[in-house]
Design a protein around this motif. Structure first.
Motif, PDB file in Angstrom:
ATOM      1  N   PHE A  21      -8.217  -0.369   9.264  1.00 36.54           N
ATOM      2  CA  PHE A  21      -8.909  -0.049   8.010  1.00 36.54           C
ATOM      3  C   PHE A  21     -10.229  -0.807   7.916  1.00 36.54           C
ATOM      4  N   ARG A  22     -10.186  -2.115   8.213  1.00 38.45           N
ATOM      5  CA  ARG A  22     -11.405  -2.929   8.138  1.00 38.45           C
ATOM      6  C   ARG A  22     -12.439  -2.463   9.151  1.00 38.45           C
ATOM      7  N   ARG A  52       5.783  -1.510   6.357  1.00 40.90           N
ATOM      8  CA  ARG A  52       4.858  -2.272   7.180  1.00 40.90           C
ATOM      9  C   ARG A  52       3.666  -1.459   7.680  1.00 40.90           C
ATOM     10  N   MET A  55       0.844  -1.203   0.000  1.00 37.56           N
ATOM     11  CA  MET A  55       0.000   0.000   0.000  1.00 37.56           C
ATOM     12  C   MET A  55       0.875   1.247   0.000  1.00 37.56           C
ATOM     13  N   SER A  68      -9.882   2.821   3.315  1.00 36.25           N
ATOM     14  CA  SER A  68      -9.072   2.047   2.380  1.00 36.25           C
ATOM     15  C   SER A  68      -7.617   2.467   2.286  1.00 36.25           C
ATOM     16  N   ASN A  69      -7.218   3.584   2.898  1.00 38.08           N
ATOM     17  CA  ASN A  69      -5.824   3.999   2.786  1.00 38.08           C
ATOM     18  C   ASN A  69      -5.410   4.881   3.968  1.00 38.08           C
ATOM     19  N   SER A 113      -3.964  -2.599   8.796  1.00 33.64           N
ATOM     20  CA  SER A 113      -5.052  -3.200   8.016  1.00 33.64           C
ATOM     21  C   SER A 113      -6.284  -3.508   8.869  1.00 33.64           C
ATOM     22  N   GLY A 141       1.034  -0.117   6.076  1.00 28.31           N
ATOM     23  CA  GLY A 141      -0.248  -0.569   5.552  1.00 28.31           C
ATOM     24  C   GLY A 141      -0.715  -1.874   6.177  1.00 28.31           C
ATOM     25  N   SER A 142       0.190  -2.862   6.262  1.00 31.61           N
ATOM     26  CA  SER A 142      -0.195  -4.156   6.817  1.00 31.61           C
ATOM     27  C   SER A 142      -0.487  -4.056   8.315  1.00 31.61           C
TER      28      SER A 142
END
Length: 303
Positions: free
Chosen positions: A39-40, A30, A1, A45-46, A36, A32-33
């Motif tokens: 985000f959920r 790392r 990402m 989404s970003n 995550s 983005g991961s």
């Protein structure tokens, strides 16, 4: 990402402000991961969207979630066995001699994550009950992560976690298998107290620790922040106390607060001229009486 430079800086500044850790370019991949799950949960989404939410008046809870997600909570029981052997064969023997008159030991696991290190220490003492009979031993585990401390207090571990570092005999002796995971025995839990604390904060009490484990925590600090952390650790230790860092860490060239202990590779003592830590005790348990008093150290505001 992809993470924009502006968003990366905002996230990095947030992490540093709340934990002291640096989100360097080498760790940028790392972000983005690590985020995550947030985000959920938030339906975004970003990272740019996340940063916008952080700017809102109600963003403090989200900010703490972000920091918690970015912290490295990697740990397991008896991590780096050779270090625990060093504690058993050298550090604790030396401290037992120095504390023979009081028969008390206070130990701090700084940056304890989900508690495996502190519980490993408790196992060492309970497995040598005869050697430590009559001793008052306290173990404090601290970490900047509220989630990690909550897990440590719960003292329940998955099958994967319990097998990392423990053999079958230790699992059965010190833990009980429950539907929710492997639960640490009441005896172990009684020896350890967990608390949210940043090692960059000033000492909270007059408690002075005989042994401090601060392993793989300072790796994520820049030079000045690491120096402040060393100062805070020194302020929390007895004059002749011992510090253990991670296998790849050292105080040499990093701080004036500590120096390597002669004859104890991997262990460090407070840096005083003619300190008791670098002199053999003349009588069991009495070397600390000639140690210099605690001195004010330069420092700013992890555990």
């Amino acid at each position: 990402m992809e993470v924009s430079d502006i968003s990366h800086k905002i996230i990095a500044d947030l992490l540093t402000a709340r934990s002291g850790q640096q989100l360097t370019e080498g760790r940028r991949w790392r972000v983005g991961s690590a985020l995550s799950g947030i985000f959920r949960e938030r339906g975004i989404s970003n990272v740019d969207q996340l940063v916008c939410l952080l700017a809102e008046p109600s963003g403090d809870e989200l900010a703490q979630q972000v920091v918690e997600a970015l912290l490295n909570n990697e740990t397991y029981f008896f991590r780096d066995r050779v270090m625990f052997e060093l504690l058993d064969q050298q550090a604790l023997r030396a401290l037992a001699e120095r504390r023979a008159d009081t028969r008390k030991l206070a130990i701090w696991s700084a940056g304890c994550s989900t508690g495996q290190e502190a519980l490993s220490l408790a196992m060492m003492f309970t497995e040598q009950a005869k050697r430590w009979a009559g001793w008052d031993i306290t173990i404090h585990g601290t970490d900047v992560s509220t989630q990690a401390i909550s897990a440590a207090r719960n003292a329940r571990y998955t099958q994967f976690e319990i097998q990392r570092g423990l053999g079958v005999t230790q699992m059965i002796s010190h833990f009980e298998e429950t539907p929710e995971g492997w639960k640490a025995s009441p005896k172990l839990q009684k020896m350890v107290r967990f608390k949210v604390r940043n090692i960059l904060d000033p000492p909270e009490s007059l408690q002075r620790y005989d042994l401090v484990l601060c392993r793989n925590v300072l790796l994520y600090f820049d030079g000045p922040t690491r120096e402040r952390a060393f100062d805070r650790l020194a302020q929390s230790m007895a004059p002749d106390g011992l510090l253990m860092l991670g296998a790849g860490e050292t105080t040499v060239g990093r701080t004036g607060s500590f120096e390597p202990v002669k004859g104890m590779q991997g262990l460090y003592g407070r840096a005083f001229p003619n300190s008791a830590i670098n002199q053999p005790p003349t009588r069991a348990g009495h070397s600390a009486k000639n140690a210099p008093p605690l001195m004010p150290l330069v420092g700013g505001a992890r555990g």
